[in-house]
Design a protein around this motif. Structure first.
Motif, PDB file in Angstrom:
ATOM      1  N   VAL A   1      73.847  99.986 -19.052  1.00 16.25           N
ATOM      2  CA  VAL A   1      72.406  99.848 -18.878  1.00 16.25           C
ATOM      3  C   VAL A   1      71.742  99.837 -20.255  1.00 16.25           C
ATOM      4  O   VAL A   1      71.997 100.717 -21.082  1.00 16.25           O
ATOM      5  N   VAL A   2      70.933  98.824 -20.512  1.00 22.41           N
ATOM      6  CA  VAL A   2      70.126  98.733 -21.726  1.00 22.41           C
ATOM      7  C   VAL A   2      68.663  98.717 -21.294  1.00 22.41           C
ATOM      8  O   VAL A   2      68.240  97.818 -20.554  1.00 22.41           O
ATOM      9  N   ASP A   3      67.906  99.712 -21.737  1.00 24.92           N
ATOM     10  CA  ASP A   3      66.495  99.824 -21.360  1.00 24.92           C
ATOM     11  C   ASP A   3      65.649  99.687 -22.612  1.00 24.92           C
ATOM     12  O   ASP A   3      65.348 100.669 -23.304  1.00 24.92           O
ATOM     13  N   ALA A   4      65.297  98.432 -22.937  1.00 17.25           N
ATOM     14  CA  ALA A   4      64.515  98.128 -24.128  1.00 17.25           C
ATOM     15  C   ALA A   4      63.095  97.731 -23.721  1.00 17.25           C
ATOM     16  O   ALA A   4      62.855  97.354 -22.571  1.00 17.25           O
ATOM     17  N   PRO A   5      62.133  97.788 -24.651  1.00 17.80           N
ATOM     18  CA  PRO A   5      60.760  97.410 -24.305  1.00 17.80           C
ATOM     19  C   PRO A   5      60.640  95.966 -23.839  1.00 17.80           C
ATOM     20  O   PRO A   5      59.752  95.651 -23.036  1.00 17.80           O
ATOM     21  N   TRP A   6      61.516  95.092 -24.295  1.00 12.73           N
ATOM     22  CA  TRP A   6      61.376  93.667 -24.013  1.00 12.73           C
ATOM     23  C   TRP A   6      62.360  93.138 -22.972  1.00 12.73           C
ATOM     24  O   TRP A   6      62.235  92.002 -22.518  1.00 12.73           O
ATOM     25  N   ILE A   7      63.355  93.953 -22.585  1.00 17.36           N
ATOM     26  CA  ILE A   7      64.355  93.494 -21.613  1.00 17.36           C
ATOM     27  C   ILE A   7      65.026  94.706 -20.963  1.00 17.36           C
ATOM     28  O   ILE A   7      65.146  95.777 -21.588  1.00 17.36           O
ATOM     29  N   HIS A   8      65.452  94.534 -19.709  1.00 15.38           N
ATOM     30  CA  HIS A   8      66.268  95.544 -19.030  1.00 15.38           C
ATOM     31  C   HIS A   8      67.557  94.857 -18.612  1.00 15.38           C
ATOM     32  O   HIS A   8      67.535  93.831 -17.913  1.00 15.38           O
ATOM     33  N   LEU A   9      68.698  95.411 -19.055  1.00 19.00           N
ATOM     34  CA  LEU A   9      69.996  94.822 -18.757  1.00 19.00           C
ATOM     35  C   LEU A   9      70.835  95.814 -17.968  1.00 19.00           C
ATOM     36  O   LEU A   9      70.827  97.014 -18.241  1.00 19.00           O
ATOM     37  N   ARG A  10      71.580  95.287 -17.002  1.00 19.62           N
ATOM     38  CA  ARG A  10      72.496  96.110 -16.224  1.00 19.62           C
ATOM     39  C   ARG A  10      73.742  95.277 -15.924  1.00 19.62           C
ATOM     40  O   ARG A  10      73.641  94.094 -15.580  1.00 19.62           O
ATOM     41  N   GLY A  11      74.917  95.888 -16.088  1.00 21.65           N
ATOM     42  CA  GLY A  11      76.126  95.123 -15.811  1.00 21.65           C
ATOM     43  C   GLY A  11      77.387  95.840 -16.217  1.00 21.65           C
ATOM     44  O   GLY A  11      77.450  97.077 -16.247  1.00 21.65           O
ATOM     45  N   GLU A  12      78.418  95.064 -16.580  1.00 22.31           N
ATOM     46  CA  GLU A  12      79.719  95.604 -16.947  1.00 22.31           C
ATOM     47  C   GLU A  12      80.389  94.656 -17.921  1.00 22.31           C
ATOM     48  O   GLU A  12      79.863  93.581 -18.227  1.00 22.31           O
ATOM     49  N   GLY A  13      81.554  95.054 -18.412  1.00 20.39           N
ATOM     50  CA  GLY A  13      82.244  94.195 -19.364  1.00 20.39           C
ATOM     51  C   GLY A  13      83.587  94.761 -19.769  1.00 20.39           C
ATOM     52  O   GLY A  13      84.070  95.748 -19.214  1.00 20.39           O
ATOM     53  N   VAL A  14      84.186  94.114 -20.770  1.00 20.46           N
ATOM     54  CA  VAL A  14      85.475  94.528 -21.310  1.00 20.46           C
ATOM     55  C   VAL A  14      85.428  94.394 -22.822  1.00 20.46           C
ATOM     56  O   VAL A  14      85.009  93.353 -23.350  1.00 20.46           O
TER      57      VAL A  14
ATOM     58  N   ARG B   1      66.119  83.770 -25.626  1.00 25.05           N
ATOM     59  CA  ARG B   1      65.026  82.859 -25.270  1.00 25.05           C
ATOM     60  C   ARG B   1      64.423  83.222 -23.915  1.00 25.05           C
ATOM     61  O   ARG B   1      63.214  83.185 -23.726  1.00 25.05           O
ATOM     62  N   PHE B   2      65.288  83.606 -22.959  1.00 23.57           N
ATOM     63  CA  PHE B   2      64.824  84.011 -21.636  1.00 23.57           C
ATOM     64  C   PHE B   2      63.860  85.196 -21.733  1.00 23.57           C
ATOM     65  O   PHE B   2      62.887  85.292 -20.968  1.00 23.57           O
ATOM     66  N   ALA B   3      64.112  86.087 -22.686  1.00 21.13           N
ATOM     67  CA  ALA B   3      63.258  87.269 -22.873  1.00 21.13           C
ATOM     68  C   ALA B   3      62.086  86.999 -23.799  1.00 21.13           C
ATOM     69  O   ALA B   3      61.337  87.930 -24.135  1.00 21.13           O
ATOM     70  N   GLY B   4      61.915  85.752 -24.238  1.00 23.39           N
ATOM     71  CA  GLY B   4      60.783  85.413 -25.083  1.00 23.39           C
ATOM     72  C   GLY B   4      60.970  85.725 -26.547  1.00 23.39           C
ATOM     73  O   GLY B   4      59.984  85.844 -27.285  1.00 23.39           O
ATOM     74  N   ARG B   5      62.213  85.858 -26.989  1.00 23.37           N
ATOM     75  CA  ARG B   5      62.492  86.151 -28.392  1.00 23.37           C
ATOM     76  C   ARG B   5      63.089  84.930 -29.079  1.00 23.37           C
ATOM     77  O   ARG B   5      63.740  84.086 -28.431  1.00 23.37           O
ATOM     78  N   ASN B   6      62.908  84.857 -30.384  1.00 20.47           N
ATOM     79  CA  ASN B   6      63.420  83.733 -31.169  1.00 20.47           C
ATOM     80  C   ASN B   6      64.868  84.015 -31.567  1.00 20.47           C
ATOM     81  O   ASN B   6      65.127  84.953 -32.345  1.00 20.47           O
TER      82      ASN B   6
ATOM     83  N   ALA C   1      69.826  90.369 -16.323  1.00 24.97           N
ATOM     84  CA  ALA C   1      68.678  90.614 -17.194  1.00 24.97           C
ATOM     85  C   ALA C   1      67.382  90.533 -16.404  1.00 24.97           C
ATOM     86  O   ALA C   1      67.223  89.668 -15.528  1.00 24.97           O
ATOM     87  N   LYS C   2      66.462  91.435 -16.745  1.00 23.41           N
ATOM     88  CA  LYS C   2      65.157  91.454 -16.099  1.00 23.41           C
ATOM     89  C   LYS C   2      64.085  91.685 -17.148  1.00 23.41           C
ATOM     90  O   LYS C   2      64.165  92.635 -17.920  1.00 23.41           O
ATOM     91  N   THR C   3      63.078  90.814 -17.193  1.00 22.66           N
ATOM     92  CA  THR C   3      62.003  90.934 -18.163  1.00 22.66           C
ATOM     93  C   THR C   3      60.926  91.876 -17.626  1.00 22.66           C
ATOM     94  O   THR C   3      60.872  92.166 -16.421  1.00 22.66           O
ATOM     95  N   PRO C   4      60.039  92.364 -18.522  1.00 18.96           N
ATOM     96  CA  PRO C   4      58.929  93.214 -18.046  1.00 18.96           C
ATOM     97  C   PRO C   4      58.033  92.502 -17.031  1.00 18.96           C
ATOM     98  O   PRO C   4      57.357  93.161 -16.231  1.00 18.96           O
ATOM     99  N   GLN C   5      58.030  91.179 -17.020  1.00 21.64           N
ATOM    100  CA  GLN C   5      57.221  90.416 -16.081  1.00 21.64           C
ATOM    101  C   GLN C   5      57.901  90.247 -14.717  1.00 21.64           C
ATOM    102  O   GLN C   5      57.323  89.676 -13.790  1.00 21.64           O
ATOM    103  N   GLY C   6      59.168  90.752 -14.599  1.00 25.59           N
ATOM    104  CA  GLY C   6      59.851  90.693 -13.314  1.00 25.59           C
ATOM    105  C   GLY C   6      60.806  89.530 -13.138  1.00 25.59           C
ATOM    106  O   GLY C   6      61.444  89.404 -12.079  1.00 25.59           O
ATOM    107  N   ARG C   7      60.968  88.662 -14.120  1.00 25.51           N
ATOM    108  CA  ARG C   7      61.909  87.547 -14.015  1.00 25.51           C
ATOM    109  C   ARG C   7      63.334  88.076 -14.163  1.00 25.51           C
ATOM    110  O   ARG C   7      63.603  88.952 -14.979  1.00 25.51           O
ATOM    111  N   GLU C   8      64.287  87.530 -13.387  1.00 25.42           N
ATOM    112  CA  GLU C   8      65.679  87.978 -13.417  1.00 25.42           C
ATOM    113  C   GLU C   8      66.613  86.787 -13.612  1.00 25.42           C
ATOM    114  O   GLU C   8      66.357  85.682 -13.113  1.00 25.42           O
TER     115      GLU C   8
END
Length: 348
Positions: free
Chosen positions: A295-308, A260-265, A326-333
Motif C-alpha cells: 500500500v502506497v498512500d501519497a498525496p497525489w496517488i493511492h496504490l494497492r497491490g502485490e509483486g515480486v 501521467r495517469f496521476a497528472g505528473r510529468n 492506482a486511484k487518484t484523489p479525484q476517484g479515477r482508477e
C-alpha cells in the motif's frame, strides 16, 4: 594436575575466547543493528587477574585491558581505548570459531577497521558490547550497544550510520551504491533466534529518504543445518520520498504511464513524495521476495497491490515486478503492471 597449572591453562583458554569473541563482535558491529548506553557494561565485582593489551604490529594496533572475573561460569571484560588496522588477521583468527561470519567479512573486502572505546563483557551466557565508534574506509557507525541474554534474546541500538559507499565486496549485490551511499540517524531492534523487530529514523539511501522505518520479521524455515532459509517481514515507512523518477520512467513505459495517469510529468527530475508505504515481504530462500499487501498512500496517488522482488547475480538482473491498482484523489482508477530494474530506482 596442580592447581597452579590448572589456573594457568584456564587463564589461557579465557584469553583466547575473549580475543575470538571480541574480533567477532567488533567486526560484525558495523553491519548490525545496534547506541551506547550512558553507563558502561557492569562486570562482576571480583577481579581474579588483569592484563594490559598493547598490540603494536605494522598491520594492526590496539590498546586496552583484559580482566578475568570468574572461571565458572566464565566471566570477564575487555576494554579497548583504540584499535586500528587490517582485519584480515582477525578474520583468520575467528574462522575456526565462526567460519560463516569469517566468510562474510572476507566477502566484504574491508581494507581497514577502526574501533574507539570498545567495552566487551562476558558473564556466563550473557554478552554486552559497547562501542563509541566503529569505522571502515567507507564510513562509520557510532554509539553501538549490543546485548545478548541467557535465553538467546538480543537487543541492539546505534546512533548514526554514515557510509559514502558500501564496502567493495557488497556493492552492487542489490543496489548500485558506488556513490551516494547510505545512512540513518538512530536505530533500535530486539528479538531472539526466531523473531525480531525494530525501527530507524532519518534513512537516506541513494536519493531515497524515509523519516521513519519500522519492521518486524520471523524465521519461517531452516535448512538441514538449522540455518534460517526462509522468512517473513512486515515494513512500514512514513515520510517517504523517492528521487526524481525521470530515468526510471524512461526505461519503464508502464511507470511513465502511471505518472501521467496521476497528472505528473514523467520527465520531471523533482523528488516524488510517496508518504506512507506498508508491505509484507516473504522470502522463499531462492532469491525471490514475494511482496504482499503493498500500500502506497501519497498525496497525489493511492496504490494497492502485490509483486515480486527478484535478486540474481549481477545488478542488471535485479528487478521488481509489480501489479498495482492506482486511484487518484479525484476517484479515477486503473490497474498497472510493470517490471522495473532496481538500478532504475536509484539516483545515478
Amino acid at each position: 594436575m596442580s592447581e597452579g597449572f590448572r589456573a594457568k591453562m584456564e587463564e589461557r583458554i579465557f584469553l583466547k575466547r575473549m580475543r575470538h569473541l571480541l574480533c567477532c563482535l567488533a567486526l560484525a558491529a558495523p553491519l548490525t543493528v545496534a547506541r551506547a548506553a550512558d553507563a558502561p557494561a557492569s562486570p562482576p565485582h571480583n577481579e581474579l587477574l588483569g592484563q594490559i593489551v598493547n598490540i603494536d604490529r605494522p598491520d594492526f594496533k590496539a590498546r586496552g585491558k583484559i580482566t578475568l572475573h570468574r572461571l565458572q561460569p566464565l566471566a570477564g571484560q575487555l576494554l579497548l581505548s583504540e584499535a586500528k588496522g587490517d582485519p584480515e588477521w582477525i578474520i583468520k583468527t575467528i574462522h575456526p570459531w565462526n567460519p560463516r561470519l569469517a566468510a562474510l567479512l572476507r566477502q566484504m573486502q574491508i581494507q581497514e577497521l577502526t574501533l574507539e572505546e570498545a567495552d566487551l563483557l562476558l558473564d556466563g551466557p550473557s554478552i554486552v558490547l559497547k562501542l563509541l565508534k566503529a569505522g571502515i574506509p567507507e564510513g562509520e557507525l557510532r554509539q553501538i550497544d549490543y546485548q545478548q541474554g541467557e535465553g538467546g534474546g538480543w537487543r541492539v541500538t546505534t546512533g548514526s550510520l554514515r557510509l559514502d559507499r558500501l564496502p567493495q565486496g557488497l556493492n552492487g549485490l542489490v543496489l548500485p551504491l558506488s556513490s551516494g551511499g547510505l545512512g540513518y540517524e538512530r536505530l533500535e531492534a530486539e528479538g531472539d533466534r526466531d523473531k525480531g523487530s525494530g525501527w530507524l529514523t532519518g534513512l537516506a539511501l541513494q536519493g531515497w529518504r524515509v523519516a521513519r522505518l519500522e519492521g518486524a520479521g520471523e524465521v519461517t524455515g531452516r535448512n538441514s543445518q538449522g540455518y534460517p532459509q526462509r522468512g517473513a517481514f512486515t515494513w512500514k515507512a512514513s515520510g517517504t520520498r523517492a528521487p526524481g523518477l525521470a530515468g526510471a520512467a524512461g526505461r519503464v513505459p508502464e511507470l511513465a504511464e502511471l505518472l501521467r495517469f496521476a497528472g505528473r510529468n514523467p520527465a520531471s527530475a523533482e523528488p516524488v513524495e510517496l508518504g506512507k508505504v506498508t508491505m509484507r515481504v516473504e522470502s522463499d530462500g531462492s532469491g525471490n521476495f514475494l511482496i504482499r499487501n503493498l500500500v502506497v498512500d501519497a498525496p497525489w496517488i493511492h496504490l494497492r497491490g502485490e509483486g515480486v522482488l527478484e535478486i540474481r547475480n549481477g545488478e542488471d538482473k535485479n528487478r521488481l515486478r509489480l501489479n498495482l491498482l492506482a486511484k487518484t484523489p479525484q476517484g479515477r482508477e486503473k490497474r498497472f503492471k510493470a517490471t522495473i530494474p532496481l538500478s532504475a530506482l536509484v539516483r545515478s
